[in-house]
Write an enzyme that holds these catalytic residues in place. Sequence first.
Site, PDB file in Angstrom:
ATOM      1  N   TYR A 160      35.949-123.832 -36.036  1.00 51.18           N
ATOM      2  CA  TYR A 160      36.390-122.825 -35.066  1.00 51.18           C
ATOM      3  C   TYR A 160      36.548-123.463 -33.678  1.00 51.18           C
ATOM      4  CZ  TYR A 160      36.470-118.769 -32.048  1.00 51.18           C
ATOM      5  OH  TYR A 160      36.845-117.857 -31.107  1.00 51.18           O
TER       6      TYR A 160
ATOM      7  N   SER B 217      38.463-120.112 -26.331  1.00 51.55           N
ATOM      8  CA  SER B 217      37.077-119.642 -26.447  1.00 51.55           C
ATOM      9  C   SER B 217      36.175-120.617 -25.698  1.00 51.55           C
ATOM     10  CB  SER B 217      36.677-119.614 -27.928  1.00 51.55           C
ATOM     11  OG  SER B 217      35.283-119.489 -28.082  1.00 51.55           O
TER      12      SER B 217
HETATM   13  C1  8X3 Z   1      33.841-116.715 -29.762  1.00 50.74           C
HETATM   14  C2  8X3 Z   1      32.881-116.750 -28.646  1.00 50.74           C
HETATM   15  O1  8X3 Z   1      30.548-117.471 -27.956  1.00 50.74           O
HETATM   16  O2  8X3 Z   1      30.842-116.720 -30.257  1.00 50.74           O
HETATM   17  O3  8X3 Z   1      35.092-117.146 -29.340  1.00 50.74           O
HETATM   18  O4  8X3 Z   1      31.737-118.872 -29.569  1.00 50.74           O
HETATM   19  S1  8X3 Z   1      31.422-117.501 -29.129  1.00 50.74           S
END
Ligand code: 8X3
Length: 249
Positions: free
Chosen positions: A148, A135
């Site tokens: 995350y 990501s």
């Molecule tokens: C998720 C994309 O831009 O919301 O992997 O972090 S973001």
Amino acid sequence: MTGTIFITGATAGIGAAAARRFVQAGWRVVGTGRRQERLDALGQELGDRFHPLLLDMTDIAAVEAAPDALPEPFRAVDVLLNNAGMAPPMAPAQEGDLADWRQAIDTNITGLLAITRALLPGLIERKGLILNLSSVAATYPYRGGAVYGGTKAFVRQFSLDLRSDLHGTGVRVTSIEPGMVETEFTLVRTKGDQAASDALYAGMNPMTAEDIAETLFWIAGQPPHLNVNTIELMPVSQSFAGFQVAREG
Ligand code: 8X3
């Protein structure tokens, strides 16, 4: 080129779009998911070229056993798409819930490692390809993204280091790093709050799961001498903000 691709988290979002894209091009697809009814629906839609596999990526024993239990036409996996992943709610770390964090770590890191390890011998045999869904959160910090982003930074760095370990084997590895894609990702992140999810994407023209599936398909079609190390994608309407400064008084 066609072959067999093993897609984790194939019942929604980028995983489902990738399953459709690869089947459409003549590939055989193994698609894992935790929801039987969704797997059945995808199986109905995609037909014989799709093998649905009920699998919870946090059940490590089941993940490790999965490759050997595949039926004959789907056993020779050429491409692994490590797509299954989730984000814990966007509470700041000081208010975070360890159980939510562990679920993200178990899925995004431990599950990914388990299926990668299990499929690696076959991927080496066939000079295959590993596509890891990281990501933009791996590179750019934002509030509420600590765990995350941490898991996705792991995926990015693991992908790069894996290339070193696999040097000389012919196996290719790519870290795919998308920004905002409108999928159920945010619904999971908001623990099912549809209004909050809708508000995030409102009026901003996010990328679609199909956009990312097309990129994945393009990478898989590159010639065997070429490795896409990392690829970062964002919608035009998402960009970067500067540092923040806390001031006293
Ligand atoms: C998720 C994309 O831009 O919301 O992997 O972090 S973001």
